[in-house]
Design a protein around this motif. Structure first.
Motif, PDB file in Angstrom:
ATOM      1  N   LEU A   1       0.956  -1.162   0.000  1.00 15.89           N
ATOM      2  CA  LEU A   1      -0.040  -0.043  -0.095  1.00 15.89           C
ATOM      3  C   LEU A   1       0.839   1.290  -0.010  1.00 15.89           C
ATOM      4  O   LEU A   1       1.076   2.028   1.093  1.00 15.89           O
ATOM      5  CB  LEU A   1      -0.883   0.045   1.307  1.00 15.89           C
ATOM      6  N   PRO A   2       1.327   1.930  -1.275  1.00 15.47           N
ATOM      7  CA  PRO A   2       2.308   2.618  -0.981  1.00 15.47           C
ATOM      8  C   PRO A   2       1.978   4.242  -0.997  1.00 15.47           C
ATOM      9  O   PRO A   2       2.714   5.149  -0.659  1.00 15.47           O
ATOM     10  CB  PRO A   2       2.874   2.586  -2.760  1.00 15.47           C
TER      11      PRO A   2
ATOM     12  N   GLY B   1      -4.463   5.738  -3.184  1.00 14.31           N
ATOM     13  CA  GLY B   1      -4.038   4.527  -2.672  1.00 14.31           C
ATOM     14  C   GLY B   1      -5.213   3.406  -2.689  1.00 14.31           C
ATOM     15  O   GLY B   1      -4.674   2.256  -3.189  1.00 14.31           O
ATOM     16  N   TRP B   2      -6.277   3.514  -2.506  1.00 16.04           N
ATOM     17  CA  TRP B   2      -7.613   2.591  -2.868  1.00 16.04           C
ATOM     18  C   TRP B   2      -7.362   2.444  -4.405  1.00 16.04           C
ATOM     19  O   TRP B   2      -7.757   1.079  -4.486  1.00 16.04           O
ATOM     20  CB  TRP B   2      -8.716   3.418  -2.443  1.00 16.04           C
TER      21      TRP B   2
ATOM     22  N   THR C   1      -4.290  -3.731  -8.330  1.00 19.68           N
ATOM     23  CA  THR C   1      -3.398  -4.921  -8.021  1.00 19.68           C
ATOM     24  C   THR C   1      -4.110  -6.008  -7.061  1.00 19.68           C
ATOM     25  O   THR C   1      -3.568  -7.090  -6.472  1.00 19.68           O
ATOM     26  CB  THR C   1      -2.088  -4.556  -7.209  1.00 19.68           C
ATOM     27  N   LEU C   2      -5.243  -5.841  -6.662  1.00 16.79           N
ATOM     28  CA  LEU C   2      -5.862  -6.821  -5.687  1.00 16.79           C
ATOM     29  C   LEU C   2      -5.781  -8.315  -5.968  1.00 16.79           C
ATOM     30  O   LEU C   2      -5.528  -9.039  -4.842  1.00 16.79           O
ATOM     31  CB  LEU C   2      -7.420  -6.219  -5.663  1.00 16.79           C
TER      32      LEU C   2
ATOM     33  N   ASP D   1      -3.644 -13.163  -4.190  1.00 20.45           N
ATOM     34  CA  ASP D   1      -3.272 -14.542  -4.690  1.00 20.45           C
ATOM     35  C   ASP D   1      -1.736 -14.884  -3.830  1.00 20.45           C
ATOM     36  O   ASP D   1      -1.672 -15.882  -3.129  1.00 20.45           O
ATOM     37  CB  ASP D   1      -3.016 -14.649  -5.990  1.00 20.45           C
ATOM     38  N   ALA D   2      -1.060 -14.113  -3.644  1.00 21.54           N
ATOM     39  CA  ALA D   2       0.338 -13.994  -2.987  1.00 21.54           C
ATOM     40  C   ALA D   2       0.139 -14.148  -1.445  1.00 21.54           C
ATOM     41  O   ALA D   2       0.654 -14.848  -0.784  1.00 21.54           O
ATOM     42  CB  ALA D   2       1.159 -12.672  -3.093  1.00 21.54           C
ATOM     43  N   TYR D   3      -1.048 -13.596  -0.958  1.00 22.46           N
ATOM     44  CA  TYR D   3      -1.346 -13.744   0.671  1.00 22.46           C
ATOM     45  C   TYR D   3      -1.614 -14.997   0.686  1.00 22.46           C
ATOM     46  O   TYR D   3      -1.165 -15.877   1.860  1.00 22.46           O
ATOM     47  CB  TYR D   3      -2.275 -12.573   0.949  1.00 22.46           C
ATOM     48  N   ALA D   4      -2.636 -15.695   0.005  1.00 23.17           N
ATOM     49  CA  ALA D   4      -3.114 -16.907   0.148  1.00 23.17           C
ATOM     50  C   ALA D   4      -2.222 -18.072   0.020  1.00 23.17           C
ATOM     51  O   ALA D   4      -2.327 -19.125   0.669  1.00 23.17           O
ATOM     52  CB  ALA D   4      -4.226 -17.046  -0.883  1.00 23.17           C
TER      53      ALA D   4
END
Length: 271
Positions: A6-7, A13-14, A20-21, A26-29
């Motif tokens: 969240l740069p 930012g939203w 990129t959601l 996917d990376a988080y999961a």
């Protein structure tokens, strides 16, 4: 543990987060802890036959609660077991009496307290819960950096679900009012004071409807079945949240400046 990127802050930012959601989710999961809990849940939830079975396995209980945004209740064991054991079919069931309707959704999803076998024995139950778990936990990770973004992420899922129900508009509003995250979004978007929740429920309902009419040209909840109206609400919420934060910071700065000037003059102005 993977941390969302969240740069920027505010609405820009939203916008970046939305762009990129899917990649970030996917990376988080795929992060080790999340993957491990998902695998364990899907392999073991089918063995759960009663509320007591679920309560006896902390990992299964953790994933179950967090899938419904109730992770903070992990240690409220007696309360959660009561919610599950009562089920959702009886009017006297605890979940039906609670103003926070997430407990009703939680109890209904598992299906304990009924004469039929619980939903945990269904072949696709595990994947349904872990899908919700991944979604909610990503939002929690976002909220660790920006709480307003966490609330905004829940709008599409929770508000869409409510807005598409075949119910009267007032009933839909009461459902929103019984969902703490959604309620916070609307209260912030409409610039309502913290004391608003202490008003009579009918007065709160009338205020929500009046504010919605003024902001969106429609006093009802069904309008938010539209993605465009959801985005309008989210934009208003984030802009108002930023304005409120600026006012708080400005007020704090003014107090500090006044105290500093008083100290310089040999008088703090406090006495």
């Amino acid at each position: 543990m993977f941390q969302p990127v969240l740069p920027y802050e505010g609405y820009s930012g939203w916008t970046f987060l939305n762009r990129t959601l899917e990649a970030q989710k996917d990376a988080y999961a795929k992060s080790p802890e999340v993957s491990r809990e998902i695998k364990y849940f899907e392999e073991n939830i089918g063995k759960v036959q009663t509320a007591d079975d679920l309560m006896s396995d902390r990992t299964l209980l953790k994933v179950s609660l967090e899938a419904f945004g109730l992770g903070e209740d992990i240690n409220n064991r007696f309360f959660i077991q009561k919610v599950l054991e009562d089920g959702s079919e009886s009017e006297d069931a605890l979940a039906n009496k609670l103003s926070d309707k997430r407990y009703l959704e939680f109890s209904r999803a598992f299906g304990f307290g009924a004469e039929t076998p619980p939903n945990t024995v269904q072949s696709d139950f595990g994947s349904k819960i872990t899908t919700a778990y991944k979604e909610r936990q990503f939002e929690v990770a976002v909220g660790d950096q920006n709480e307003n973004y966490r609330l905004a992420l829940g709008v599409e899922r929770d508000l869409s679900d409510i807005a598409n129900k075949d119910l009267q508009e007032d009933t839909l509003w009461f459902t929103v009012m019984g969902n703490p995250p959604l309620r916070k979004v609307f209260e912030t978007a409409f610039n309502l004071p913290e004391s608003f929740g202490s008003l009579d429920l009918d007065k709160q309902l009338a205020t929500f409807k009046d504010k919605a009419q003024a902001a969106f040209g429609d006093s009802g909840i069904k309008q938010f079945s539209s993605p465009e109206k959801q985005e309008d609400l989210t934009r208003l919420f984030l802009l108002r949240a930023d304005m409120q934060a600026m006012n708080i910071n400005t007020g704090s700065s003014q107090i500090a400046l006044t105290l500093l000037q008083g100290a310089t003059n040999g008088n703090t102005g406090l006495f």
